[in-house]
Write an enzyme that holds these catalytic residues in place. Sequence first.
Site, mmCIF file in Angstrom:
data_model
loop_
_atom_site.group_PDB
_atom_site.id
_atom_site.type_symbol
_atom_site.label_atom_id
_atom_site.label_comp_id
_atom_site.label_asym_id
_atom_site.label_seq_id
_atom_site.Cartn_x
_atom_site.Cartn_y
_atom_site.Cartn_z
ATOM 1 N N ASN A 205 0.852 -1.194 0.000
ATOM 2 C CA ASN A 205 0.000 0.000 0.000
ATOM 3 C C ASN A 205 0.885 1.240 0.000
ATOM 4 O O ASN A 205 1.853 1.312 0.773
ATOM 5 C CB ASN A 205 -0.865 0.020 1.268
ATOM 6 N N GLU A 206 0.547 2.199 -0.850
ATOM 7 C CA GLU A 206 1.305 3.468 -0.899
ATOM 8 C C GLU A 206 2.801 3.181 -0.772
ATOM 9 O O GLU A 206 3.477 3.709 0.128
ATOM 10 C CB GLU A 206 0.806 4.452 0.167
ATOM 11 N N TYR A 272 -7.359 11.990 -1.898
ATOM 12 C CA TYR A 272 -8.146 12.554 -0.803
ATOM 13 C C TYR A 272 -8.515 13.999 -1.121
ATOM 14 O O TYR A 272 -7.700 14.753 -1.664
ATOM 15 C CB TYR A 272 -7.364 12.485 0.517
ATOM 16 N N GLU A 329 -8.581 4.185 -2.233
ATOM 17 C CA GLU A 329 -8.764 5.121 -1.109
ATOM 18 C C GLU A 329 -9.217 6.447 -1.692
ATOM 19 O O GLU A 329 -8.530 7.017 -2.547
ATOM 20 C CB GLU A 329 -7.463 5.326 -0.312
HETATM 21 O O1 AHR Z 1 -6.860 6.239 5.099
HETATM 22 C C1 AHR Z 1 -5.833 6.734 5.901
HETATM 23 C C2 AHR Z 1 -4.464 6.544 5.288
HETATM 24 O O2 AHR Z 1 -4.351 7.323 4.137
HETATM 25 C C3 AHR Z 1 -4.112 5.164 4.819
HETATM 26 O O3 AHR Z 1 -3.648 4.340 5.831
HETATM 27 C C4 AHR Z 1 -3.023 5.418 3.830
HETATM 28 O O4 AHR Z 1 -2.957 4.444 2.816
HETATM 29 C C5 AHR Z 1 -3.354 6.801 3.294
HETATM 30 O O5 AHR Z 1 -2.266 7.629 3.295
#
Ligand code: AHR
Length: 524
Positions: A205-206, A272, A329
């Site tokens: 992840n990331e 995000y 995400e």
């Molecule tokens: O969703 C919160 C965080 O955001 C996750 O753990 C990460 O993958 C992202 O940076």
Amino acid sequence: MAKENRPRLRAVALLLACVAIAGSAGAADASKVEVAVTIKADQPGPVINPNVYGQFAEHLGTGIYEGVWVGEKSTIANTDGYRNDVIKALKALHVPVVRWPGGCFADEYHWRDGIGSREKRPVKVNTHWGGVPETNEFGTHEFMKFAEMIGTKVYISGNVGSGSPQEMADWMEYMTSNTVSTLANERRKNGREQPWEVHFFGIGNETWGCGGNMTPEYYANLFRQYATYVKAPRGHRPKIVASGGNDAGTTWAEVLTSNVHRDMDAISHHYYTTPTGVWANKGNSLGFPEKEWISTLKHTMQIDEYITNNEKVLDKNDSQGKVAFYVDEWGTWYNPEPGREPGFLYQQNTLRDALVAGLNFNIFHRHARRVQMTNIAQMVNVLQAMILTDGPKMALTPTYHVFQMYIPFQGATFLPTDVTTPEYQLGEYSVESVNVSAARDVAGNLVLALVNLDPNREAVVTTGVVGAQVKGASGRVLTSGTMDAHNTVDAPEAVKPTAISAKKAGGKWVLRLPPKSVAVVTFQ
Ligand code: AHR
């Protein structure tokens, strides 16, 4: 009356007369806008994968512990340790897939810590999220049972950052083997006779950040290595997901599709939404000005361009369309709430979040060909959550209601639309007043989702349908009096959907969409 005032009076009279004439002729009314929509039912597009409505549940804050899992001995009503209220609410949402255990947590998670007798499981520290104890009470068996209880597919995130190919391979064998191997027998000894189905498996992840701070080239090689050992019985191989880029980036998609030629079923992407666009001061979840209403909606819609640019890379390097694009995400991220642990990422969820959800879905539908899964961050008590809990109480958020209203889009066939809408403008920001998405649902009905971004003006939406006969149109709308209207455990129904229906006029359907609202209407 003084002589010099007479011309001014005449001007005022003239103005009043003009206003009266304009009013009688139906001139622009500042309290509403006119929008025209045409649904092209004769031009069906791709199927909207139900997994577009996926969720993400990380070991973060009170997302799992308290939010889903309270343990059998809790005074909070539970079944085998799972909150009854949360399970019931999630079942009603038809959640297609849940990603677990992280996020950043996944690259520090060692699956062996979470199996066997709960009393004997090691207590670790959740170093990413608040430095709190991680009891490992909720492990593989607990997650898989949770998935079965709410009727969802599972998306497991494997540990690349601090794990090994062997550890990942062992976890897969433990979960999926139907042989008499030592690992399969260990699973049986721990209470699960039948192997589980693992539908999706993420390799890290990331990996550009918390998952190991790698370059895409380095990770591409690691992906090839790790994916080689993610094995499952014939016919049960999960879809393997490569950890991709974020925001506007396309480099990860470019490097991965240029260097990985097998095993990669999808590339993930994260985006995000913040009101300010400034990570150090994102903006607050409540009590925000209208400027942060429009900026949030504008920022969230940038994902349209980000997906388009990544699709171009995939179309160039994967012209056969074998590699899907998973936005695993997404959602809003605000400043920490006063008095709460900042590392828990708890935030209130308002009508603004509901519009963010609706806009993202409308965008994901348009990209249904490649975007075959998305996972909102996150499910309970973290970021743009569906559900907020406080002790034994629970509230469904406005985002929850939008997910539920959009259920007819799961598995529906995308239909293109023509939209004529004015812009809603404030300061440097300008967005379309109304944003829509249409589809033919699995029952054969036409569904239209509408978002009125303007917080001040009603939208009178006139919809025509090409290629289908319809007799009526009705559905549900979510709105409220204030931009930051929200539900709390003590007032859980402050924001909830109400009925809406369209009237027929001149062969079209006229819907009055309140300011700041999301609606989903079915045409029968
Ligand atoms: O969703 C919160 C965080 O955001 C996750 O753990 C990460 O993958 C992202 O940076």
